[in-house]
Design an enzyme around this catalytic site. Sequence first.
Site, PDB file in Angstrom:
ATOM      1  N   GLY A 149      34.230 111.839  81.550  1.00 32.12           N
ATOM      2  CA  GLY A 149      35.016 111.629  82.767  1.00 32.12           C
ATOM      3  C   GLY A 149      36.500 111.495  82.482  1.00 32.12           C
ATOM      4  O   GLY A 149      37.018 112.047  81.501  1.00 32.12           O
ATOM      5  N   CYS A 193      40.395 101.332  88.552  1.00 34.43           N
ATOM      6  CA  CYS A 193      40.423 100.121  87.716  1.00 34.43           C
ATOM      7  C   CYS A 193      40.876  98.841  88.404  1.00 34.43           C
ATOM      8  O   CYS A 193      40.240  97.804  88.247  1.00 34.43           O
ATOM      9  CB  CYS A 193      41.328 100.357  86.514  1.00 34.43           C
ATOM     10  SG  CYS A 193      40.542 101.340  85.244  1.00 34.43           S
ATOM     11  N   PHE A 219      45.152 108.946  94.768  1.00 34.28           N
ATOM     12  CA  PHE A 219      45.622 107.544  94.764  1.00 34.28           C
ATOM     13  C   PHE A 219      47.012 107.403  94.175  1.00 34.28           C
ATOM     14  O   PHE A 219      47.667 106.386  94.346  1.00 34.28           O
ATOM     15  CB  PHE A 219      44.618 106.621  94.069  1.00 34.28           C
ATOM     16  CG  PHE A 219      44.661 106.605  92.574  1.00 34.28           C
ATOM     17  CD1 PHE A 219      44.001 107.571  91.827  1.00 34.28           C
ATOM     18  CD2 PHE A 219      45.347 105.607  91.899  1.00 34.28           C
ATOM     19  CE1 PHE A 219      44.042 107.546  90.438  1.00 34.28           C
ATOM     20  CE2 PHE A 219      45.382 105.564  90.504  1.00 34.28           C
ATOM     21  CZ  PHE A 219      44.735 106.552  89.776  1.00 34.28           C
TER      22      PHE A 219
HETATM   23  C1  UDX Z   1      45.700 101.610  85.691  1.00 31.79           C
HETATM   24  C2  UDX Z   1      46.455 100.923  84.532  1.00 31.79           C
HETATM   25  O1  UDX Z   1      47.860 101.207  84.660  1.00 31.79           O
HETATM   26  C3  UDX Z   1      45.920 101.429  83.205  1.00 31.79           C
HETATM   27  O2  UDX Z   1      46.559 100.738  82.135  1.00 31.79           O
HETATM   28  C4  UDX Z   1      44.419 101.182  83.151  1.00 31.79           C
HETATM   29  O3  UDX Z   1      43.874 101.678  81.955  1.00 31.79           O
HETATM   30  C5  UDX Z   1      43.724 101.842  84.339  1.00 31.79           C
HETATM   31  O4  UDX Z   1      44.310 101.378  85.556  1.00 31.79           O
HETATM   32  P1  UDX Z   1      45.813 103.954  86.911  1.00 31.79           P
HETATM   33  O5  UDX Z   1      44.833 103.378  87.869  1.00 31.79           O
HETATM   34  O6  UDX Z   1      45.551 105.304  86.366  1.00 31.79           O
HETATM   35  O7  UDX Z   1      45.993 102.989  85.642  1.00 31.79           O
HETATM   36  O8  UDX Z   1      47.236 104.046  87.631  1.00 31.79           O
HETATM   37  P2  UDX Z   1      48.549 103.152  87.787  1.00 31.79           P
HETATM   38  O9  UDX Z   1      49.710 103.979  87.421  1.00 31.79           O
HETATM   39  O10 UDX Z   1      48.435 101.839  87.122  1.00 31.79           O
HETATM   40  O11 UDX Z   1      48.610 102.962  89.354  1.00 31.79           O
HETATM   41  C6  UDX Z   1      47.614 102.261  90.077  1.00 31.79           C
HETATM   42  C7  UDX Z   1      47.951 102.213  91.537  1.00 31.79           C
HETATM   43  O12 UDX Z   1      49.090 101.402  91.775  1.00 31.79           O
HETATM   44  C8  UDX Z   1      48.274 103.570  92.165  1.00 31.79           C
HETATM   45  O13 UDX Z   1      47.645 103.655  93.422  1.00 31.79           O
HETATM   46  C9  UDX Z   1      49.783 103.554  92.290  1.00 31.79           C
HETATM   47  O14 UDX Z   1      50.255 104.368  93.330  1.00 31.79           O
HETATM   48  C10 UDX Z   1      50.034 102.098  92.579  1.00 31.79           C
HETATM   49  N1  UDX Z   1      51.386 101.653  92.200  1.00 31.79           N
HETATM   50  C11 UDX Z   1      51.781 101.655  90.889  1.00 31.79           C
HETATM   51  C12 UDX Z   1      52.270 101.206  93.181  1.00 31.79           C
HETATM   52  O15 UDX Z   1      51.928 101.196  94.380  1.00 31.79           O
HETATM   53  N2  UDX Z   1      53.505 100.771  92.808  1.00 31.79           N
HETATM   54  C13 UDX Z   1      53.933 100.751  91.512  1.00 31.79           C
HETATM   55  O16 UDX Z   1      55.064 100.330  91.252  1.00 31.79           O
HETATM   56  C14 UDX Z   1      53.026 101.211  90.517  1.00 31.79           C
HETATM   57  P1  ADP Z   2      35.691 107.033  83.949  1.00 34.67           P
HETATM   58  O1  ADP Z   2      36.875 107.033  84.878  1.00 34.67           O
HETATM   59  O2  ADP Z   2      35.352 105.640  83.478  1.00 34.67           O
HETATM   60  O3  ADP Z   2      35.827 108.006  82.830  1.00 34.67           O
HETATM   61  P2  ADP Z   2      33.881 108.893  85.318  1.00 34.67           P
HETATM   62  O4  ADP Z   2      32.985 108.627  86.487  1.00 34.67           O
HETATM   63  O5  ADP Z   2      35.014 109.835  85.463  1.00 34.67           O
HETATM   64  O6  ADP Z   2      34.392 107.457  84.828  1.00 34.67           O
HETATM   65  O7  ADP Z   2      33.009 109.400  84.076  1.00 34.67           O
HETATM   66  C1  ADP Z   2      31.846 108.805  83.625  1.00 34.67           C
HETATM   67  C2  ADP Z   2      30.879 109.897  83.180  1.00 34.67           C
HETATM   68  O8  ADP Z   2      29.764 109.291  82.497  1.00 34.67           O
HETATM   69  C3  ADP Z   2      30.253 110.722  84.308  1.00 34.67           C
HETATM   70  O9  ADP Z   2      30.576 112.092  84.117  1.00 34.67           O
HETATM   71  C4  ADP Z   2      28.723 110.479  84.179  1.00 34.67           C
HETATM   72  O10 ADP Z   2      27.965 111.641  84.438  1.00 34.67           O
HETATM   73  C5  ADP Z   2      28.611 110.077  82.715  1.00 34.67           C
HETATM   74  N1  ADP Z   2      27.407 109.291  82.396  1.00 34.67           N
HETATM   75  C6  ADP Z   2      26.949 108.184  83.006  1.00 34.67           C
HETATM   76  N2  ADP Z   2      25.830 107.719  82.405  1.00 34.67           N
HETATM   77  C7  ADP Z   2      25.548 108.561  81.364  1.00 34.67           C
HETATM   78  C8  ADP Z   2      24.535 108.622  80.332  1.00 34.67           C
HETATM   79  N3  ADP Z   2      23.568 107.705  80.230  1.00 34.67           N
HETATM   80  N4  ADP Z   2      24.581 109.650  79.455  1.00 34.67           N
HETATM   81  C9  ADP Z   2      25.567 110.578  79.532  1.00 34.67           C
HETATM   82  N5  ADP Z   2      26.555 110.565  80.458  1.00 34.67           N
HETATM   83  C10 ADP Z   2      26.557 109.575  81.359  1.00 34.67           C
END
Ligand code: UDX
Ligand code: ADP
Length: 474
Positions: free
Chosen positions: A11, A277, A339
Amino acid sequence: MIQTICCIGAGYVGGPTMAVIADRCPGVQVTVVDLNQARIDAWNDADLSQLPVYEPGLDAVVGRCRCRNLHFSTDVDGAIAAADMVFLSVNTPTKSKGIGAGQASDLRWIEASARQVAAAARGHTIVVEKSTLPVRTAEVIQTILGAAEGDTPAGRKSFSVLSNPEFLAEGTAIGDLEAPDRVLIGGEDPAAIEALAAIYGHWVPAERILRTNVWSSELSKLTANAFLAQRISSINSIAALCEATEADVREVARAIGADSRIGGKFLKAGPGFGGSCFQKDILNLVYLCRHYGLVEVANYWEAVVTLNAWQQQRISALVVRQLFGTVTGKRIAVLGFAFKADTNDTRETPAIRICADLLEEGAQLAIFDPKVSAEQIALDLGQQPEASGSANGSSAANGLSGEGVWQKVADPLEAVRGADAVLVLTEWQQFAQLDWAALAGVMRQPAWLFDARAICDAGAARAAGLKVWRVGEG
Ligand code: UDX
Ligand code: ADP
């Protein structure tokens, strides 16, 4: 010395992380496995624009390593058996039912993959938890693996478990992986820790590789995301106050960000945070605090999520209010659904809730996003798009019947044709360069620009005759 790596889960985390490891460690064979055949086929597609994850720079990295030492496969057992080190990068969404529903992470995929590793591994295997996980998950994984340890016909089987949380942000994943602020390795087995540190040591300076115990590592991931999300809720709360008091949140952000103790990053007001996250990790933290009886601590962090939901709701309510209290049968152009910019990911995107609210009010949404597919939007909104050509305020196919409809359109100009308002929800750079004279010319007057990212040229929009709302501008 690690020679063979398997990553379970192809993923957003597993794919880019393994691509960069393969790129930087040409002597290590890396195989990314997934149950999802379509996803693996897409990773193997000769056309690199078809990779299942859109990340700037990812196609070049995959192009360099694929077939050399980076492989994508559905043979999960085979890849585990061959590996010295297995990364778990499967999905861990928030539980939707049962104990802890709405807060705790659903660990069924982690458990299933740990059991699969327990069964298929050979010799000594280092198992690395990469997915975002609640604290103490390593203990669960260790227990499952421990039950499989011992002598087997293929030799002695043993495991070491490490926590190695991922801090990459989508849209900048390749840069974050190639030059991380830090790499965190939590574990109890010094040899396993050093084996993983040696992998990162190929390109990460030694002082940026931090070693902790496994619980600190797991908790650091939740805490980092909670602090980042808290900053966004904090600035969004001040944005609402700015709108009420004629202050400007960008001026406030600049003024406070100049204080080196506060710092200038993550202070952009917007429609609220999304992504896979932030919300999940804070809810995990809340669940953990409640579990340990820390009610006040739980409530403190929960407020960050409550404020985020309120911000989204406040924006949809504001659109309805400014459009004379009703959007029934009105066309609204929605620019951006992901997002954040530079990703095709829509998990927890504020656009879902805001669009759902407007559909509930009977709006006709014309949605444009450069990377998100109509199929994904249909899944997120739980509603199929209307047939082409009918979601148009001027033809008013469903007119005043009151039913909300949506349609994905090919460009911003098509989106705004006949619309009463443009609502900008993602900060795609192209929205900074829109030709407002041309757009305003095809809208139904009086028309509004609601800029929830403050990315558009508000002066040009006003000059073109639009009424303008920008987040955090009084
Ligand atoms: C986040 C963490 O940054 C990363 O370290 C962790 O591993 C996964 O989660 P991500 O979700 O990819 O990463 O994006 P990020 O850039 O952190 O933005 C998250 C959200 O906050 C987005 O919707 C973004 O638009 C929003 N955001 C970010 C704001 O609204 N304002 C800001 O100043 C920064
Ligand atoms: P992330 O953002 O954490 O990478 P995703 O949903 O993008 O999450 O990716 C997770 C991936 O893990 C999916 O493609 C799903 O098919 C795979 N997955 C889940 N369980 C298993 C498993 N038991 N064996 C192999 N692949 C798996």
